[in-house]
Design an enzyme around this catalytic site. Structure first.
Site, PDB file in Angstrom:
ATOM      1  N   CYS A   1       0.845  -1.190   0.000  1.00 15.11           N
ATOM      2  CA  CYS A   1       0.000   0.000   0.000  1.00 15.11           C
ATOM      3  C   CYS A   1       0.887   1.249   0.000  1.00 15.11           C
ATOM      4  O   CYS A   1       0.716   2.156  -0.811  1.00 15.11           O
ATOM      5  CB  CYS A   1      -0.925  -0.015   1.209  1.00 15.11           C
ATOM      6  SG  CYS A   1      -2.165   1.293   1.183  1.00 15.11           S
TER       7      CYS A   1
ATOM      8  N   CYS B   1       8.068   3.836   5.796  1.00 17.12           N
ATOM      9  CA  CYS B   1       7.155   3.522   4.717  1.00 17.12           C
ATOM     10  C   CYS B   1       7.885   3.156   3.439  1.00 17.12           C
ATOM     11  O   CYS B   1       7.277   2.839   2.441  1.00 17.12           O
ATOM     12  CB  CYS B   1       6.220   4.696   4.451  1.00 17.12           C
ATOM     13  SG  CYS B   1       7.094   6.191   4.029  1.00 17.12           S
TER      14      CYS B   1
END
Lengths: 552, 428
Positions: B132, B240
């Site tokens: 994602c 991330c």
């Protein structure tokens, strides 16, 4: 008898597909043998001494003629033309090829049969009285509950990796023909103070290297709570049964080491949680299953008895067969017929494809399409009209199935032994064959009366030697096969484990030793009505020991 | 001054040694707290017209953006519009633009084709948060910053343990320069700076959010917890994937880590680890504490503020912890060997009798043919190492029998008109 509905059929189909997938994964090496073994076993596939052995479940020993015909076909097409009926009321084939297994399973599925849970550390085939639903001495027909237990235990997710295998036997009669005291759980139909019928529960019985007589854990469990009660026992066993030693992993060891009172407390505590929950068996469901086992449409017949004494004069072999191989039926004019798979010189429990087909035809024509397998490795036609007996007998004679020796000295229980089994230490079938030849004379057998000989080729006791009136255990000592003889065992409600009276015998000496025991019995019995086991109980070990070993 | 930047778009594959030394020397030139000077150096000397500023418009973003406005209000400021932000964050972007007079804030959107292909239902964050992040952050940012010789971040040393040695200037493995003006700022420095310049707070900051990312993957941080503990909580994920590590290599994206935990239909990174010798029951986090250890240190574990799990091995009595099960974010049923079936009973007791609703995972010898039994006994996650089993799970090709005779567990539904025995797997 029970008939598969769509659900059962779909279940077996899925299971067959699953096993085919597992076989494929084994063949590609995705599964190693350690990972494959338990899966293979849970589908009844053993690797034996010479080949694969496939054991097929005969739920509580009940079959239709169509099913037996399929077994005959499998024997002919995939094996060497015979099958072997076992002490767990199953049948095993000793020579199938691995590549044929999926086809065999598919053929079996087409007649509502399978090999699920015929081995592995899971709940095995539920066994019961071979005369269930037919016999005159029954409190209740155990088959509906047996079928419910079959369903409950099939691929049970919690109990598929137990410490060891788990065997449940049940009987609806007070005359125990299912050896329930020698099973992990034994269920005996019982009536409580209110006159309700339920189950007396025995636990921790077993044979093998440590024979134990089961202990009563509950005097009465009503039908509706039976599954909850059994699940409680299984959970206690799954959690606390020993897993450190394969030979001490059966529930009998847990019960023995922990004590029946403590086990009972643990089970009752678990039962208090589980009882009344999702496992409560609705009467409606019991009724629904019971309908499958409704009594067949018996004919009202005038002739209800057969004059055995007269037949013995007119046709002695037929008379002896009538005398030995019939069991009293609940319905006047009917009897249950035992078809002996113990011909003189034969391998106990073996039947050829042709013989299976003949028995299937007889079942279809004379027994409402039903037949049974007994734990004593014989076949049974449960509902035969007395007037049909001559025709049935004539057909059996044609195919060497008319041995009138049920319950006699040549009606031997015998494991496959070293001729087939990878575990065995000694041969057992040749010895059984030799004994059956030695005592072949019908007059001699009649003189001896009820006497059960049971032979195991190793300590695992598949031949139930511990509970033979005379038991024979094959052991291996310094490269020689020796046979240990025990006396006084009893698999019935008078459960007893036989005593070893002394050293073992080499195979050539065993028949003579057995004969000495038999002669001793005949010389010491009070009358012809006192059976071998009754005389043994009265006389004790000493005279039998002397008969075996002399006055040393 | 130092002419270290190469022409935009032309990137050497092998870092030049001199260049490396130059960057290192730059790191000694500025006062630790003089972020504006660092930024000015980057914008006016080192990377003229060749630097991008990236801001998350999160809890601490106002400080860096204020510095940008001090240096040049027209500098390009890139904002990753992942489509998953809190509405408060989007409001905050507008507030800061207005208040600081920033004229060039550019929203970067994920590639529509990527979204359609990988996240059509918008739930990828749940099944595979790494992927994602990859399609919503890494990909759009890479596409943009690859056109620049360097970029400016708002990262600080204090934020997480991994960032403890963050410098002002870093050379990345693909030979670009990353500039971290706030590298030495502490939590207190940030607060002081915000107060000094009257900077508005992110609307969620006072609600307990200390580090703010996308809405689904951000949770409230407890007093005393690492400020970034609220990011990807419950997942072993700290970054991330868009940052570069201190030594200049691109930080390894999390997706490349081993994804051993099969849960909700996909393999994901396992936030939990096994209990190790020397662990402290009072302070471990994301660790499965063995049941006997828990019993011995019960008070300490119950007082431990972090998420912890419980490890139940064969022979452990789950009865002894029945009242404490809700304390655990995850309970692991240990199968040291697949043939040891005690775990099935433990799992049923935990799920059915004691009503535990959280993650109940199977660990150890977890193989293809046992998984359906495990599921039926209440296990909902599986740590799988056996490669063929992983493959079967990933492809949804588990060989199972989905028709059930006996009632077990809480999720099985009756089939047809049979209320009692026969059941089928839900949705089967």
């Amino acid at each position: 008898m029970y008939r598969y509905d769509e659900f059962d059929a779909a279940f077996v189909k899925e299971r067959t597909a699953q096993f085919s997938d597992q076989v494929a994964r084994r063949l590609t090496g995705e599964l190693n043998e350690d990972q494959f073994r338990p899966l293979r076993l849970m589908n009844g596939l053993y690797l034996q001494l010479h080949a694969y052995m496939l054991r097929i479940a005969v739920p509580y020993g009940t079959m239709s003629s169509k099913q037996l015909r399929m077994l005959a076909r499998i024997a002919r097409d995939y094996d060497r033309g015979y099958g072997h009926f076992t002490t767990r009321q199953n049948i095993q084939f000793n020579w199938p090829k691995l590549r044929d297994i999926p086809k065999i399973l598919a053929d079996l599925a087409s007649v509502e049969m399978h090999a699920i849970q015929t081995s592995g550390n899971c709940i095995r085939n539920i066994t019961t009285d071979q005369f269930a639903g037919a016999t005159a001495d029954e409190i209740i027909d155990p088959r509906p509950v047996a079928e419910i237990l079959r369903q409950w235990s099939s691929l049970h997710p919690e109990f598929s990796y137990l410490p060891r295998k788990f065997k449940i036997a049940m009987t609806g009669s007070t005359n125990d023909r299912a050896a329930i005291r020698f099973h992990d759980i034994g269920l005996q139909a019982a009536t409580n103070a209110l006159g309700e019928i339920g189950w007396e529960v025995w636990v921790g019985g077993g044979l093998g290297r440590t024979p134990m007589i089961g202990k009563q854990i509950s005097p009465f469990v009503p039908h509706e709570h039976l599954l909850a009660y059994l699940e409680s026992i299984l959970r206690v066993y799954n959690r606390y049964g020993r897993r450190d030693n394969k030979y001490k992993a059966r529930i009998k060891i847990l019960v023995h080491e922990t004590g029946i009172d403590t086990i009972r407390e643990q089970v009752e505590e678990e039962f208090a949680h589980v009882k009344g929950g999702v496992l409560t068996l609705p009467q409606q469901e019991l009724d629904r299953i019971t309908k499958y086992f409704a009594q067949p449409d018996y004919e009202l017949v005038n002739e209800t008895t057969v004059d055995v004494a007269k037949e013995k004069i007119l046709n002695p072999p037929y008379g002896r067969w009538l005398e030995r191989n019939l069991n009293a039926h609940r319905q006047p004019g009917y009897v249950s017929v035992t078809i002996s798979l113990k011909p003189t010189g034969g391998a106990p429990g073996d039947a050829t494809d042709k013989q299976m087909e003949v028995v299937a035809d007889l079942a279809e024509r004379y027994s409402f399409d039903e037949l049974r397998v007994s734990h004593e490795q014989n076949l049974v036609l449960p509902h035969v009209r007395v007037t049909d007996l001559p025709a049935v007998y004539a057909k059996l004679v044609e195919h060497e199935l008319a041995e009138g020796n049920a319950g006699q000295i040549t009606d031997i229980i015998c494991c496959p032994g070293l001729d087939f089994c990878a575990l065995a230490n000694a041969r057992s079938i040749p010895l059984a064959q030799e004994l059956s030849r030695k005592f072949a004379s019908p007059e001699r057998q009649a003189e001896i009366g009820d006497l059960k000989i049971k032979i195991s080729g190793c300590i695992n006791a598949c031949g139930h030697h511990h509970v033979g009136h005379i038991g024979i255990l094959g052991v291996e000592k310094k490269g020689t096969e020796l046979y240990q003889i025990t006396v006084g065992g009893d698999a019935t409600e008078n459960a007893a484990i036989g005593n070893i009276l002394g050293h073992g015998f080499v195979v050539e000496d065993v028949p003579a030793a057995i004969e000495r025991l038999v002669d001793l019995y005949i010389s010491k019995r009070e009358s012809a009505d006192e059976s071998f086991i009754a005389a043994y109980r009265r006389l004790g070990d000493a005279p039998f020991k002397e008969a075996l070993y002399g006055n040393a | 001054m130092l002419d270290l930047a190469t022409a935009p778009g032309v990137r050497a594959h092998k870092p030049d040694k001199l260049r490396e030394l130059g960057i290192m020397s730059l790191n000694g030139m500025f006062d630790e707290m003089d972020g504006v000077a660092v930024l000015r150096q980057a914008v006016e000397e080192l990377l003229v017209d060749d630097v991008a500023i990236v801001s998350s418009f999160g809890a601490d973003s106002s400080v860096l953006l204020h510095m940008v406005s001090e240096v040049n209000k027209d500098l390009p400021v890139y904002f990753l519009e992942t489509g998953k932000h809190f509405p408060e964050t989007l409001d905050y972007v507008e507030t800061l633009k207005r208040q600081l007079g920033l004229t060039n804030v550019i929203a970067l959107h994920p590639d529509a084709k990527d979204i359609e292909r990988f996240d059509p239902k918008g739930d990828l964050w749940e099944t595979d948060p790494d992927s994602c992040c990859h399609i919503r952050k890494t990909e759009p940012l890479d596409a943009t910053v690859s056109g620049f010789g360097g970029w400016v971040t708002g990262r600080k040393r204090f934020q997480t343990a991994e960032r403890g040695v963050l410098p002002h200037f870093e050379l990345t493995s693909d030979d670009r320069i990353k500039v971290n003006p706030l590298a030495y700022f502490s939590d207190a420095d940030i607060t002081t700076y915000k107060l000094k310049y009257g900077l508005p707070e992110h609307p969620l900051y006072n609600k307990g959010y200390k580090s703010i990312g996308c809405a689904p993957c951000t949770s409230v941080v407890a007093e005393g917890e690492d400020p970034r503990a609220g990011r990807w909580r419950g997942l072993n994920k700290k970054e991330c994937g868009i940052h570069f590590d201190f030594n200049g290599a691109i930080a390894k994206p999390m997706a490349a880590q081993e994804l051993n935990l099969f849960k909700d239909g996909a393999f994901i990174a396992d936030p939990f680890r096994a209990w190790a010798e020397g662990d402290d029951a009072a302070s471990v986090r994301y660790t499965h504490i063995p049941l006997p250890v828990f019993l011995e240190h019960r008070e300490a574990v119950l007082a431990n503020p972090h998420p912890v799990g419980l490890l139940v091995s064969p022979g452990d009595n789950v009865e002894l912890v029945q009242g404490d099960l809700d304390r655990f974010s995850s309970i692991a049923i240990n199968f040291p060997a697949f043939g040891d079936g005690r775990g099935y009973s433990s799992a049923r007791l935990i799920a059915e009798r004691y009503g535990y609703k959280g993650e109940l995972r199977a660990v150890g010898d977890v193989l293809h043919d046992q998984i359906s039994h495990m599921r039926r006994c209440g296990m909902n996650a599986f740590v799988v190492k056996h490669e063929p089993t992983r493959k079967a799970l990933e492809e949804g090709k588990l060989a199972t029998v989905d028709l059930f005779y006996q009632p077990v567990g809480l999720t099985e539904v009756p089939v047809g008109t049979r209320p009692f025995l026969r059941r089928a797997l839900e949705n089967a």
